[in-house]
Design an enzyme around this catalytic site. Structure first.
Site, PDB file in Angstrom:
ATOM      1  N   PRO A 131       0.758  -1.020  -0.106  1.00  0.00           N
ATOM      2  CA  PRO A 131       0.159  -0.004  -0.058  1.00  0.00           C
ATOM      3  C   PRO A 131       0.849   1.318  -0.060  1.00  0.00           C
ATOM      4  CG  PRO A 131      -0.941  -1.654   1.711  1.00  0.00           C
ATOM      5  CD  PRO A 131       0.539  -2.292   0.879  1.00  0.00           C
ATOM      6  N   GLY A 134       5.234   1.250  -4.421  1.00  0.00           N
ATOM      7  CA  GLY A 134       5.222   0.496  -5.546  1.00  0.00           C
ATOM      8  C   GLY A 134       6.363   0.703  -6.590  1.00  0.00           C
ATOM      9  N   ILE A 160      -1.956  -7.169  -6.058  1.00  0.00           N
ATOM     10  CA  ILE A 160      -1.389  -8.333  -6.481  1.00  0.00           C
ATOM     11  C   ILE A 160      -2.183  -9.310  -7.472  1.00  0.00           C
ATOM     12  CG2 ILE A 160      -0.165 -10.666  -5.681  1.00  0.00           C
ATOM     13  CD1 ILE A 160       1.117  -7.820  -4.561  1.00  0.00           C
ATOM     14  N   GLN A 338     -11.416   6.572 -32.189  1.00  0.00           N
ATOM     15  CA  GLN A 338     -11.934   8.085 -32.879  1.00  0.00           C
ATOM     16  C   GLN A 338     -12.265   7.816 -34.295  1.00  0.00           C
ATOM     17  OE1 GLN A 338     -11.789  10.784 -31.340  1.00  0.00           O
ATOM     18  NE2 GLN A 338     -12.226  12.371 -32.801  1.00  0.00           N
ATOM     19  N   HIS A 340     -13.749   5.300 -35.224  1.00  0.00           N
ATOM     20  CA  HIS A 340     -15.178   4.667 -35.374  1.00  0.00           C
ATOM     21  C   HIS A 340     -16.219   5.583 -35.107  1.00  0.00           C
ATOM     22  CE1 HIS A 340     -12.725   0.977 -35.276  1.00  0.00           C
ATOM     23  NE2 HIS A 340     -13.888   0.261 -35.487  1.00  0.00           N
ATOM     24  N   GLY A 341     -15.897   6.886 -34.734  1.00  0.00           N
ATOM     25  CA  GLY A 341     -16.710   7.791 -34.401  1.00  0.00           C
ATOM     26  C   GLY A 341     -17.507   7.425 -33.144  1.00  0.00           C
ATOM     27  N   GLU A 365       4.035  -2.805 -13.653  1.00  0.00           N
ATOM     28  CA  GLU A 365       5.283  -3.306 -13.557  1.00  0.00           C
ATOM     29  C   GLU A 365       6.405  -2.549 -14.015  1.00  0.00           C
ATOM     30  OE1 GLU A 365       5.074  -7.401 -15.518  1.00  0.00           O
ATOM     31  OE2 GLU A 365       2.818  -7.222 -14.902  1.00  0.00           O
TER      32      GLU A 365
HETATM   33  N1  COS Z   1      18.945  -6.812 -12.983  1.00  0.00           N
HETATM   34  C1  COS Z   1      19.835  -7.118 -11.830  1.00  0.00           C
HETATM   35  N2  COS Z   1      20.475  -6.262 -10.880  1.00  0.00           N
HETATM   36  C2  COS Z   1      19.716  -5.011 -11.046  1.00  0.00           C
HETATM   37  C3  COS Z   1      19.006  -4.684 -11.798  1.00  0.00           C
HETATM   38  C4  COS Z   1      18.574  -5.392 -12.781  1.00  0.00           C
HETATM   39  N3  COS Z   1      17.688  -5.168 -13.676  1.00  0.00           N
HETATM   40  N4  COS Z   1      18.441  -3.389 -11.570  1.00  0.00           N
HETATM   41  C5  COS Z   1      19.110  -3.051 -10.486  1.00  0.00           C
HETATM   42  N5  COS Z   1      19.978  -4.002 -10.076  1.00  0.00           N
HETATM   43  C6  COS Z   1      20.914  -4.190  -8.897  1.00  0.00           C
HETATM   44  C7  COS Z   1      21.861  -3.028  -9.210  1.00  0.00           C
HETATM   45  O1  COS Z   1      23.133  -3.388  -9.678  1.00  0.00           O
HETATM   46  C8  COS Z   1      22.367  -2.682  -7.612  1.00  0.00           C
HETATM   47  O2  COS Z   1      23.462  -3.757  -7.295  1.00  0.00           O
HETATM   48  P1  COS Z   1      24.412  -2.901  -6.208  1.00  0.00           P
HETATM   49  O3  COS Z   1      23.788  -2.818  -5.059  1.00  0.00           O
HETATM   50  O4  COS Z   1      25.211  -4.603  -6.173  1.00  0.00           O
HETATM   51  O5  COS Z   1      25.340  -2.084  -6.865  1.00  0.00           O
HETATM   52  C9  COS Z   1      21.247  -2.986  -6.808  1.00  0.00           C
HETATM   53  O6  COS Z   1      20.517  -3.889  -7.781  1.00  0.00           O
HETATM   54  C10 COS Z   1      20.465  -1.760  -6.653  1.00  0.00           C
HETATM   55  O7  COS Z   1      20.292  -0.933  -7.869  1.00  0.00           O
HETATM   56  P2  COS Z   1      19.625   0.512  -7.788  1.00  0.00           P
HETATM   57  O8  COS Z   1      20.644   1.269  -7.008  1.00  0.00           O
HETATM   58  O9  COS Z   1      19.571   0.843  -9.158  1.00  0.00           O
HETATM   59  O10 COS Z   1      18.157   0.282  -6.953  1.00  0.00           O
HETATM   60  P3  COS Z   1      17.301   1.477  -6.995  1.00  0.00           P
HETATM   61  O11 COS Z   1      16.663   1.389  -5.565  1.00  0.00           O
HETATM   62  O12 COS Z   1      17.811   2.796  -6.935  1.00  0.00           O
HETATM   63  O13 COS Z   1      16.182   1.226  -7.763  1.00  0.00           O
HETATM   64  C11 COS Z   1      14.559   1.249  -9.819  1.00  0.00           C
HETATM   65  C12 COS Z   1      15.772   1.865  -8.796  1.00  0.00           C
HETATM   66  C13 COS Z   1      14.036   2.294 -10.329  1.00  0.00           C
HETATM   67  C14 COS Z   1      15.504   0.349 -10.858  1.00  0.00           C
HETATM   68  C15 COS Z   1      13.596   0.061  -8.913  1.00  0.00           C
HETATM   69  O14 COS Z   1      13.220   0.777  -7.762  1.00  0.00           O
HETATM   70  C16 COS Z   1      12.576  -0.238  -9.950  1.00  0.00           C
HETATM   71  O15 COS Z   1      12.637  -0.822 -10.797  1.00  0.00           O
HETATM   72  N6  COS Z   1      11.300   0.144  -9.658  1.00  0.00           N
HETATM   73  C17 COS Z   1      10.170  -0.369 -10.032  1.00  0.00           C
HETATM   74  C18 COS Z   1       9.439  -1.314  -9.394  1.00  0.00           C
HETATM   75  C19 COS Z   1       8.455  -1.829 -10.223  1.00  0.00           C
HETATM   76  O16 COS Z   1       8.265  -2.101 -11.537  1.00  0.00           O
HETATM   77  N7  COS Z   1       7.411  -2.164  -9.560  1.00  0.00           N
HETATM   78  C20 COS Z   1       6.059  -2.566 -10.302  1.00  0.00           C
HETATM   79  C21 COS Z   1       5.256  -3.457  -9.461  1.00  0.00           C
HETATM   80  S1  COS Z   1       6.143  -5.215  -9.366  1.00  0.00           S
HETATM   81  S2  COS Z   1       4.884  -6.083 -10.469  1.00  0.00           S
END
Ligand code: COS
Length: 381
Positions: A131, A134, A160, A338, A340-341, A365
């Site tokens: 909550p 995300g 979920i 659009q 299809h009006g 995602e």
């Molecule tokens: N594959 C493997 N490792 C990854 C990775 C990937 N795609 N992306 C990041 N990592 C690793 C990094 O290399 C880093 O490793 P080290 O600590 O060993 O250097 C670690 O994970 C942390 O990465 P980062 O510092 O980029 O993490 P952040 O907290 O800044 O994350 C994003 C930023 C935006 C990338 C992340 O929070 C994200 O993807 N958020 C969206 C989540 C999402 O999609 N939610 C939807 C619901 S889930 S269905």
């Protein structure tokens, strides 16, 4: 447009596409409006999806799957989405859970939990979002405390997909509150675990057959249900999301393809001022823009799938595909409606459903903003 003439697709994909297209048009499409209108779960299609092997297309044969290559997975999901986007979305959430088991599990965990899921004996779910968080999973507050041979998991999850219908849920929880993303671990939670409470499904704008639920947890799971080691959860989630962003892009391609097909047929048949709508330059330009966007999204998605198949880094390519395809499907479905009006705005035609189904693609995602963050950081570094 012929799928199998696209770069990266083969003669085998042509056979797959023909078989899936029949299934999608004959079995899924006729039910899509009903699931949407009556707010029913697309899980009614699970037995048929399992029979076709679709529940295990991302899983090796050793663990009950059929192991399609990434481009074929894109193709398969796009065709499912053409018939019913909610079914494609449900499958995408299933792949989130099964990919987590595949990438993070040991062989014993895969045999016990992944094999039945790949065989379609139940759905998987992936419980990361809460909550209060995300886009930034590092802030999640569900905790898992080691108690002897068990972990006690306490907290709440939000949005979920598949949770109620699932056989197995992958739950992310902090095992160390002080370590940010490095304190996150992933656990296998069987759906029938005592202490797991699943709220009623959200009443969604679109993808209404792809149910999303809130969870409350105060559960115990065996310590052997930990995926990998404590602290491995965040990176596992990121790797799984790389795959799933391709699945979402594929869903966008399918919805857009369906809307585009409606638009081309309608503008050919609809007469205005004595000639078909599609003989008007303004309409042709709109169709041209829609076609270009759709083809560009195919290109980005298959490029990401190619990199994944070659085991090259594909995080940026997957984010680009997801970002572009999700923006594209909102553009294409809007223009199709659009064209299809007034008819497009009615529930007699699927256009308004396509528009509603498309909207979540820019959010779940990893929102478009998160994809830009991922891409921008990788370009800057
Ligand atoms: N594959 C493997 N490792 C990854 C990775 C990937 N795609 N992306 C990041 N990592 C690793 C990094 O290399 C880093 O490793 P080290 O600590 O060993 O250097 C670690 O994970 C942390 O990465 P980062 O510092 O980029 O993490 P952040 O907290 O800044 O994350 C994003 C930023 C935006 C990338 C992340 O929070 C994200 O993807 N958020 C969206 C989540 C999402 O999609 N939610 C939807 C619901 S889930 S269905």
């Amino acid at each position: 447009m012929v799928f199998c003439t696209r770069v990266g697709l083969t003669d085998d994909d042509k056979i797959l596409a023909e078989m899936l297209m029949r299934f999608s048009q004959e079995k899924l499409a006729p039910m899509a409006a009903i699931l949407d209108r009556d707010n029913l779960s697309a899980a009614c299609h699970l037995p048929a999806l399992a029979e076709l092997g679709l529940t295990g297309i991302n899983v090796p044969e050793k663990f009950g799957g059929v192991a399609l290559k990434p481009a074929s997975i894109v193709l398969a999901i796009s065709i499912i989405a053409q018939g019913c986007a909610a079914t494609a979305s449900m499958l995408g959430a299933h792949f989130l859970g099964t990919d987590a088991l595949l990438l993070g599990g040991n062989d014993a965990q895969r045999e016990q939990f992944l094999t039945p899921l790949a065989q379609g004996k139940g759905l998987a779910a992936f419980a990361l979002t809460e909550p209060g968080c995300g886009s930034n999973p590092a802030e999640l507050t569900t905790y898992a405390m080691r108690e002897g041979d068990y972990y006690r998991i306490v907290g709440g999850k939000q949005f979920i997909s598949n949770a109620e219908e699932a056989r197995t849920i992958i739950v992310f929880a902090k095992t160390d509150k002080n370590l940010g993303n490095k304190g996150i671990s992933a656990f296998i939670l069987p759906r029938d675990t005592a202490g797991l409470v699943i709220d009623r499904a959200e009443n969604l704008m679109g993808i209404r057959g792809g149910k999303a639920y809130a969870l409350t947890l105060d559960c115990r799971v065996p310590a052997s249900n930990l995926l990998g080691n404590e602290g491995d959860g965040f990176k596992l989630a990121m790797k799984v999301l790389d795959n799933s962003r391709l699945d979402v892009a594929a869903t966008c391609l399918g919805i857009a393809q369906a809307a585009f097909a409606c638009a081309t047929e309608w503008t050919k048949a609809r007469m205005v001022g004595g000639k078909p709508l599609n003989m008007r330059q303004g309409v042709q330009w709109t169709l041209a823009d829609m076609g270009c966007q759709l083809e560009a999204a195919w290109g980005l998605t298959l490029q990401a799938a190619y990199l994944r198949a070659c085991q090259q880094p594909f995080t940026m390519a997957a984010s680009m595909a997801k970002l572009f395809a999700s923006e594209m499907v909102n553009f294409v479905t809007d223009r199709a409606l659009q064209l299809h009006g007034g008819y497009g705005y009615t529930q007699e035609l699927p256009l308004e459903r396509f528009v509603r189904d498309a909207r979540i693609m820019r959010i779940y995602e990893g929102s478009s903003e998160i994809q830009r963050t991922v891409i921008g950081r990788l370009i800057a570094n």
